[in-house]
Motif scaffolding. Sequence first.
Motif, PDB file in Angstrom:
ATOM      1  N   LYS A  53       0.827  -1.205   0.000  1.00  0.00           N
ATOM      2  CA  LYS A  53       0.000   0.000   0.000  1.00  0.00           C
ATOM      3  C   LYS A  53       0.866   1.261   0.000  1.00  0.00           C
ATOM      4  CE  LYS A  53      -3.678   2.281   2.662  1.00  0.00           C
ATOM      5  NZ  LYS A  53      -4.512   2.212   3.891  1.00  0.00           N
ATOM      6  N   ASN A  54       0.526   2.227  -0.845  1.00  0.00           N
ATOM      7  CA  ASN A  54       1.210   3.520  -0.892  1.00  0.00           C
ATOM      8  C   ASN A  54       0.532   4.496   0.053  1.00  0.00           C
ATOM      9  OD1 ASN A  54       3.214   2.993  -2.958  1.00  0.00           O
ATOM     10  ND2 ASN A  54       1.506   2.882  -4.398  1.00  0.00           N
ATOM     11  N   MET A  55       1.352   5.269   0.779  1.00  0.00           N
ATOM     12  CA  MET A  55       0.829   6.224   1.751  1.00  0.00           C
ATOM     13  C   MET A  55       1.638   7.515   1.692  1.00  0.00           C
ATOM     14  SD  MET A  55       0.236   3.689   5.008  1.00  0.00           S
ATOM     15  CE  MET A  55       1.819   2.889   4.770  1.00  0.00           C
ATOM     16  N   LYS A  56       1.082   8.550   2.321  1.00  0.00           N
ATOM     17  CA  LYS A  56       1.767   9.850   2.368  1.00  0.00           C
ATOM     18  C   LYS A  56       1.669  10.418   3.774  1.00  0.00           C
ATOM     19  CE  LYS A  56      -0.119  13.540   0.470  1.00  0.00           C
ATOM     20  NZ  LYS A  56      -0.541  14.578  -0.506  1.00  0.00           N
ATOM     21  N   TYR A  57       2.792  10.968   4.259  1.00  0.00           N
ATOM     22  CA  TYR A  57       2.822  11.660   5.543  1.00  0.00           C
ATOM     23  C   TYR A  57       3.230  13.105   5.294  1.00  0.00           C
ATOM     24  CZ  TYR A  57       2.712   6.997   7.604  1.00  0.00           C
ATOM     25  OH  TYR A  57       2.358   5.727   7.951  1.00  0.00           O
ATOM     26  N   ILE A  58       2.583  14.023   5.993  1.00  0.00           N
ATOM     27  CA  ILE A  58       2.865  15.456   5.799  1.00  0.00           C
ATOM     28  C   ILE A  58       3.307  16.074   7.126  1.00  0.00           C
ATOM     29  CG2 ILE A  58       1.914  17.711   5.164  1.00  0.00           C
ATOM     30  CD1 ILE A  58      -0.023  16.289   3.327  1.00  0.00           C
ATOM     31  N   GLY A  59       4.375  16.837   7.089  1.00  0.00           N
ATOM     32  CA  GLY A  59       4.857  17.550   8.259  1.00  0.00           C
ATOM     33  C   GLY A  59       5.483  18.870   7.846  1.00  0.00           C
ATOM     34  N   ASP A  60       5.823  19.714   8.827  1.00  0.00           N
ATOM     35  CA  ASP A  60       6.503  20.953   8.467  1.00  0.00           C
ATOM     36  C   ASP A  60       8.025  20.779   8.468  1.00  0.00           C
ATOM     37  OD1 ASP A  60       5.892  20.641  11.158  1.00  0.00           O
ATOM     38  OD2 ASP A  60       5.958  22.755  11.617  1.00  0.00           O
TER      39      ASP A  60
END
Length: 474
Positions: free
Chosen positions: A264-271
């Motif tokens: 499974k492909n996923m994305k994490y977002i942070g500053d």
Amino acid sequence: MNNYDLVVIGSGPGGYVSAIRASQLGLRTAIIEKYQELGGTCLNVGCIPSKSLLYSSKYFLFAKKKHYSHGIFYEKLSLDFRKMIERKNGIVKKTNEGVKYLMKKNKIDLYQGIASFKTNHSLSIFDKKYLKEIQKIQFKYCIIATGSKPSCLPFLNFDIQKRIISSTEALFLNEIPKKLIVIGGGFIGLELGSIYHRLGSSVTIIETMDRIIPNMDHSLSQEIKKILEESSIQIENSLSINNIEILEKTKEVSVYVKNKNNGKNMKYIGDYCLLSVGRTPYTKNLGLENIGIKKNKKGFILVNDLLQSSVNNIYAIGDVIGGKMLAHKAEEEGLYAAEHIAGQKPNKINYDLVPSVIYTYPEVSSVGKTEKEIKKEGIEYNIGFFPMKILGISHASDCKSGFVKIISHKKTDEILGVHMIGEHATDMIMEATVAMEFRSSSEDIYRICHPHPTFSESIKEAALLSFENKSIHM
């Protein structure tokens, strides 16, 4: 041209310790450092500043989370992050000054610039800014102690906007991240992630292996993962990193990953995204090719059991030769190399007994073999496992997490490995290290009187469980 018995390149813990020991043993010694401040990675952008922030953030965490149960009340808690950073910087400066003092005290000549080999008995020193030769020196022996630098992912560079950062930049942030993504669940990733989580960041740790701290005993990995997740740090294992990019409008960092188990492909977002994916040996501009010093495929200098490189009057120590990239391992190698050069016969370093320590809360430490390694070797063994929560001092101090695990040989009772999580675990591991250095049995540990009430009682109890499968307090 100045002539020395020994020249040391690099002033980190391995370098400056070897220089001091060499001078103590009567060698005319010089040390070369390319940076303005002495102390290398450890003193400037590693061990000392990170531990300063870890302790500051720990006090803040206790004030925020633990004061009520101790009957301590106040109207408002506030955090001055700039003051915290200033304290850290002050400690680093004071430590730098201490190393300079030791150089002067031990009559070690200091050269500042970039060292490059011309022959196996001569070096040129270049100005760091203009790369202009400023000095030539000769030597009988040399110790290379140039250390390492943070590794990056092969498809990426640390960016100029300081959003994709290494451990170095993480110690000099001007703000507390709202969302921090840490790639790498090793020592550095867990420590730096812990700092900012305690200060209010939402932290996600991404590890490509199937568990965090994969080189330590499996029981430690499981326990510290459970503890960190209970504190609301998100930990994700078995993920491969596909890409990392910065969103131009928001300056946010997107990390694209793939789950190795289900695809499974996923994305994490942070500053911010902190890359903690290992370290690379630093040999740039040393001129190793001029004298035929050999390196392996990963760039580490090859040495023999005496820490001599392929050019036998030139030694190498610390991170630049690989192995455990720890300051105390570099120090031991520095002492060994200096004593060998001075004509002494130091004992060989027992690399199996170099302790590993992590300053999470609670702390993690380990020495000797893991249970997996012992199984692989086909050794029959006993385990003594004692939870910290049973100790009186754990309740008095409100530090109840963790355990001590002692693994001993089933037939001889010799201690093969000790693994622990708990308050002061980074100090307590030395009892196990000393015991194992003298090939003690777990019964030997049990028979020694341990002070009460202390966390060290957990070692005594685990030792009794290891050799007799009994416990006094459990």
